[in-house]
Enzyme design. Sequence first.
Site, PDB file in Angstrom:
ATOM      1  CB  SER A  98       5.744  -1.190  -8.597  1.00  0.00           C
ATOM      2  OG  SER A  98       5.337   0.024  -8.077  1.00  0.00           O
ATOM      3  CG  HIS A 140       1.343   3.081  -6.766  1.00  0.00           C
ATOM      4  ND1 HIS A 140       1.587   1.980  -5.999  1.00  0.00           N
ATOM      5  CD2 HIS A 140       2.545   3.617  -7.039  1.00  0.00           C
ATOM      6  CE1 HIS A 140       2.886   1.858  -5.800  1.00  0.00           C
ATOM      7  NE2 HIS A 140       3.496   2.842  -6.423  1.00  0.00           N
ATOM      8  CG  HIS A 164       3.468   4.700  -1.172  1.00  0.00           C
ATOM      9  ND1 HIS A 164       2.594   4.650  -2.222  1.00  0.00           N
ATOM     10  CD2 HIS A 164       4.220   3.575  -1.237  1.00  0.00           C
ATOM     11  CE1 HIS A 164       2.809   3.533  -2.910  1.00  0.00           C
ATOM     12  NE2 HIS A 164       3.786   2.865  -2.331  1.00  0.00           N
ATOM     13  CE1 TYR A 197       5.432   8.019  -2.987  1.00  0.00           C
ATOM     14  CE2 TYR A 197       6.493   6.134  -1.948  1.00  0.00           C
ATOM     15  CZ  TYR A 197       5.743   6.679  -2.973  1.00  0.00           C
ATOM     16  OH  TYR A 197       5.299   5.873  -3.984  1.00  0.00           O
ATOM     17  CD  GLU A 198       0.822   8.268  -2.237  1.00  0.00           C
ATOM     18  OE1 GLU A 198      -0.054   8.662  -3.013  1.00  0.00           O
ATOM     19  OE2 GLU A 198       0.803   7.143  -1.689  1.00  0.00           O
ATOM     20  CB  ALA A 235       8.769  -1.903  -6.552  1.00  0.00           C
ATOM     21  CG  MET A 258      10.542   4.430  -0.689  1.00  0.00           C
ATOM     22  SD  MET A 258      10.341   5.738  -1.889  1.00  0.00           S
ATOM     23  CE  MET A 258      12.005   5.815  -2.598  1.00  0.00           C
ATOM     24  CB  SER A 259       5.452   0.413   0.671  1.00  0.00           C
ATOM     25  OG  SER A 259       5.918  -0.782   0.071  1.00  0.00           O
ATOM     26  CG  ASN A 311      15.891  -0.028  -8.250  1.00  0.00           C
ATOM     27  OD1 ASN A 311      14.697  -0.175  -7.949  1.00  0.00           O
ATOM     28  ND2 ASN A 311      16.770   0.514  -7.436  1.00  0.00           N
ATOM     29  CG  HIS A 350       8.405   5.978 -10.462  1.00  0.00           C
ATOM     30  ND1 HIS A 350       8.284   5.006  -9.487  1.00  0.00           N
ATOM     31  CD2 HIS A 350       7.143   6.196 -10.925  1.00  0.00           C
ATOM     32  CE1 HIS A 350       7.001   4.656  -9.373  1.00  0.00           C
ATOM     33  NE2 HIS A 350       6.298   5.358 -10.239  1.00  0.00           N
TER      34      HIS A 350
HETATM   35  N1  HPA Z   1      15.019   2.495  -3.029  1.00  0.00           N
HETATM   36  C1  HPA Z   1      13.879   2.695  -2.335  1.00  0.00           C
HETATM   37  N2  HPA Z   1      12.703   2.279  -2.763  1.00  0.00           N
HETATM   38  C2  HPA Z   1      12.643   1.612  -3.936  1.00  0.00           C
HETATM   39  C3  HPA Z   1      13.792   1.365  -4.694  1.00  0.00           C
HETATM   40  C4  HPA Z   1      15.051   1.832  -4.210  1.00  0.00           C
HETATM   41  O1  HPA Z   1      16.113   1.644  -4.832  1.00  0.00           O
HETATM   42  N3  HPA Z   1      13.390   0.686  -5.811  1.00  0.00           N
HETATM   43  C5  HPA Z   1      12.043   0.519  -5.691  1.00  0.00           C
HETATM   44  N4  HPA Z   1      11.587   1.083  -4.564  1.00  0.00           N
END
Ligand code: HPA
Length: 275
Positions: free
Chosen positions: A29, A60, A82, A84-85, A112, A209-210, A233, A245
């Site tokens: 992202s 994605h 990912h 988490y998927e 990201a 997360m990647s 963020n 998100h």
């Molecule tokens: N935490 C985990 N993964 C992320 C974040 C976050 O704040 N922002 C973008 N991916």
Amino acid sequence: MKPPTCTTAASRLKKRSPLRPQLAIVLGSGFHHALAELRGARKIAYAQIPGFPQPTVRGHAGDLYFGHFGQTPVLVLSGRAHFYEGHSMAQVTFAVRTLAAFGITDLLLTNAAGGVNRKFRRGDFMALTDHINFMGANPLRGPAIAGRNRFVDLTDTYEAGLRQLLAAAGRRAKVKLQQGVYLAVSGPSYETPAEIRAFARLGADAVGMSTVPEAMAARQCGMKVAAVSCITNLAAGISAEKLSHAEVLETGERVKKSGAALLKNFAELYGQQQK
Ligand code: HPA
């Protein structure tokens, strides 16, 4: 029927394009706009590559591209699987292992991430100097792979030469590039403020997360790796804002031109160095 191997996937790619890039870039992202800069792009949907998992997340895509940034031939992955998927680590790292089988020697991973370091601002970029794997799983776990070391040294995961190229690309693209340690969690929930305070004490500058499974698999395959985060963020509890998100996508959209310029310049400098 046996599941397809990365060697099968790599020979399919060789049939689809005469281009033999040494550099591959995985777009996370905030970096997809780089595709707008890719010259003569030839697209192959992941669905057409045996063994490639289909991404399921909004924002994605799932396409592989051959093309050029400036004069440099590159292979670009737009979209990744990912953890988490619900994908296994074998699925998460399948594309990277395919790249190695294809002949890619240098890999730039992008993502990201949430800013843990209090000096970071939304929209900053950060070159990874190192990582902390907090995903609760090691992507190299499993039966020994013929020809691959199992006990991989991760001392220099993010290679010094490629990091220098990233820094130079940042200067050329006039993008402020922070540096730091990326801590990977499995997700998909965001972290609690207590977790983020703990991660800061552990030495993390950003959380995401990647990237870490891919970097580890790439190191096992002998590729050189670089990685860069878009700080979309501030991590939980660092600002008063709630995490979403939508915020991640919104920041990615706001800084997309900088992200694209950073990657394009990196690829151009990489190509000049290879000559
Ligand atoms: N935490 C985990 N993964 C992320 C974040 C976050 O704040 N922002 C973008 N991916």
